[in-house]
Scaffold this active site. Structure first.
Site, PDB file in Angstrom:
ATOM      1  N   ARG A  49      75.149  27.320  51.897  1.00  0.00           N
ATOM      2  CA  ARG A  49      75.422  25.913  51.572  1.00  0.00           C
ATOM      3  C   ARG A  49      75.105  25.023  52.784  1.00  0.00           C
ATOM      4  O   ARG A  49      74.846  25.516  53.869  1.00  0.00           O
ATOM      5  CB  ARG A  49      76.877  25.740  51.132  1.00  0.00           C
ATOM      6  N   ALA A  51      73.128  21.017  53.308  1.00  0.00           N
ATOM      7  CA  ALA A  51      71.813  20.533  52.878  1.00  0.00           C
ATOM      8  C   ALA A  51      70.635  21.191  53.624  1.00  0.00           C
ATOM      9  O   ALA A  51      69.744  21.770  52.987  1.00  0.00           O
ATOM     10  CB  ALA A  51      71.768  19.009  52.999  1.00  0.00           C
ATOM     11  N   ARG A  86      70.013  23.478  43.183  1.00  0.00           N
ATOM     12  CA  ARG A  86      71.036  22.423  43.315  1.00  0.00           C
ATOM     13  C   ARG A  86      70.313  21.084  43.364  1.00  0.00           C
ATOM     14  O   ARG A  86      69.312  20.952  44.069  1.00  0.00           O
ATOM     15  CB  ARG A  86      71.897  22.634  44.572  1.00  0.00           C
ATOM     16  N   ASP A 228      73.639  14.471  52.166  1.00  0.00           N
ATOM     17  CA  ASP A 228      72.778  15.347  51.364  1.00  0.00           C
ATOM     18  C   ASP A 228      71.517  14.635  50.909  1.00  0.00           C
ATOM     19  O   ASP A 228      70.517  15.273  50.577  1.00  0.00           O
ATOM     20  CB  ASP A 228      73.551  15.903  50.165  1.00  0.00           C
ATOM     21  N   LYS A 239      79.351  15.034  50.481  1.00  0.00           N
ATOM     22  CA  LYS A 239      80.455  15.733  49.798  1.00  0.00           C
ATOM     23  C   LYS A 239      81.473  14.755  49.234  1.00  0.00           C
ATOM     24  O   LYS A 239      81.856  13.795  49.900  1.00  0.00           O
ATOM     25  CB  LYS A 239      81.119  16.680  50.818  1.00  0.00           C
TER      26      LYS A 239
HETATM   27  O1  MRU Z   1      78.356  21.550  48.653  1.00  0.00           O
HETATM   28  P1  MRU Z   1      78.000  21.747  50.103  1.00  0.00           P
HETATM   29  O2  MRU Z   1      79.037  22.495  50.870  1.00  0.00           O
HETATM   30  O3  MRU Z   1      76.613  22.304  50.265  1.00  0.00           O
HETATM   31  O4  MRU Z   1      77.980  20.262  50.661  1.00  0.00           O
HETATM   32  C1  MRU Z   1      77.666  20.065  52.008  1.00  0.00           C
HETATM   33  C2  MRU Z   1      77.774  18.641  52.435  1.00  0.00           C
HETATM   34  O5  MRU Z   1      78.084  17.771  51.676  1.00  0.00           O
HETATM   35  C3  MRU Z   1      77.410  18.339  53.863  1.00  0.00           C
HETATM   36  O6  MRU Z   1      78.140  17.254  54.336  1.00  0.00           O
HETATM   37  C4  MRU Z   1      75.902  18.002  53.911  1.00  0.00           C
HETATM   38  O7  MRU Z   1      75.154  19.007  53.322  1.00  0.00           O
HETATM   39  C5  MRU Z   1      75.419  17.762  55.264  1.00  0.00           C
HETATM   40  S1  MRU Z   1      75.448  19.300  56.186  1.00  0.00           S
HETATM   41  C6  MRU Z   1      74.553  19.316  57.454  1.00  0.00           C
END
Ligand code: MRU
Length: 340
Positions: A49, A51, A86, A228, A239
């Site tokens: 997980r 981005a 995703r 993301d 998130k």
């Molecule tokens: O659902 P996830 O855990 O993949 O969501 C991650 C996030 O929302 C992070 O804040 C985002 O990917 C930035 S990480 C460098």
């Protein structure tokens, strides 16, 4: 492909290894991944997980399959299937676009491998730039609040928002971090707490609904979050719960920064309204699960709404910390992001 090493993803001895982020922090289990179906499962279940990491994991797999002799048409299918795993984080689409271009070349195996290595190594460098630029915004003694997990687990490098916190701590020593636990999947409580602990950065874990009273009490100096997908007008998806923080920060006059690499920018996306938001399983809200087991507290028939991300409008953001620089609202309104 050359050996590649990140905190939760590595290519070593001709195999791809991914650290299971769903089992952390209580179990460090590495999966070996050999197929598109396996990688899709790892991404869908958030074992892989964050981005940038999602994009890189899919990229390594495509290069690996090319080296194993998969045909050009099967590789094209693999790229399409992985891209659809995703919908919100645009880094996955960015990586798959680069791989599609490499696949069109005569010597596509070499091109795919070179592109995968380049994307992986580039992410390390992008993280480094963001972390240094963002750390310059932090003052000794600052209390910083962050949401979700945006560290070395979520990228090939030191991270985005958490990378800033890492470098700020190296620079000033005395900072303290408020960690939002980040319901429903607890990326903050499980992963950010784990990373801060391993970096020996002082932190306090809070439930997401405690941020308001902390801000009212003047106990939060700055907020750093990841993204993301950032739209051309500066709106961004991150998130779920990020937008709540932005509204609270605005009300309480707390600086609110989004930290992301160029690979998270989607200039073709005009505004946040056009960002697709992933909706996830009801079970994630009805209870919790992880290395500690499973528990459901809601009634079996409870109706659930579970968007994994929300959109923060640009006017609530103090600054966009990208690898190329820190941009303020006026610069973003003047089209700074579109020129990158
Ligand atoms: O659902 P996830 O855990 O993949 O969501 C991650 C996030 O929302 C992070 O804040 C985002 O990917 C930035 S990480 C460098």
């Amino acid at each position: 492909m050359q050996n590649l090493l990140a905190r939760s993803l590595k290519y070593h001895g001709g195999q791809i290894f991914v650290l299971d982020q769903y089992l952390l922090p209580h179990q460090e289990h590495w999966h070996v991944c050999n197929s598109v179906v396996e990688m899709q499962e790892l991404i869908l279940t958030l074992k892989v997980r964050g981005a940038p990491l999602i994009g890189l994991a899919a990229t390594l797999l495509v290069a690996h399959l090319a080296e194993q002799g998969l045909s050009q048409s099967k590789l094209a299918e693999a790229i399409n299937d992985l891209e659809a795993t995703r919908p919100t984080a645009v880094n996955l689409m960015h990586c798959m676009k680069q791989m599609r271009q490499a696949l069109a070349e005569d010597n596509f195996v070499d091109a795919l491998v070179a592109t995968a290595e380049q994307l992986f190594n580039e992410d390390i460098a992008l993280c480094e730039s963001m972390a240094s630029l963002g750390a310059a915004l932090v003052k000794p003694g600052d209390n910083i609040l962050t949401h979700c997990n945006t560290g070395a687990l979520a990228t090939a490098g030191v991270g985005t928002a958490l990378g800033v916190i890492h470098h700020a701590h190296q620079k000033h020593g005395d900072i303290h971090v408020w960690v939002d636990e980040t319901r429903p999947l607890l990326q903050g409580g499980r992963l950010t707490a784990f990373e801060l602990e391993s970096w020996q950065i002082p932190y306090t874990l809070i439930c997401d609904n405690m941020a308001a009273s902390l801000m009212a009490a003047g106990k939060v100096d700055k907020i750093f979050v990841g993204a993301d997908r950032i739209a051309a007008n500066g709106d961004f998806a991150n998130k779920v719960g990020t937008y709540n923080l932005a509204v609270l920060a605005h009300f309480h006059n707390v600086e609110f920064y989004v930290v992301a690499p160029i690979t998270t920018l989607d200039i073709d996306c005009e505004s946040g309204q056009h960002i697709p938001i992933e909706e996830r399983a009801e079970s994630e809200v009805k209870g919790v699960s992880g290395s500690f087991g499973e528990c459901q507290w809601a009634p079996n028939n409870a109706k659930v709404f579970n968007p994994a991300f929300d959109v923060t409008p640009a006017h609530l953001v103090t600054g966009w910390v990208l690898d190329t620089g820190v941009y303020n609202l006026q610069q973003v309104k003047d089209g700074a992001l579109k020129q990158l």
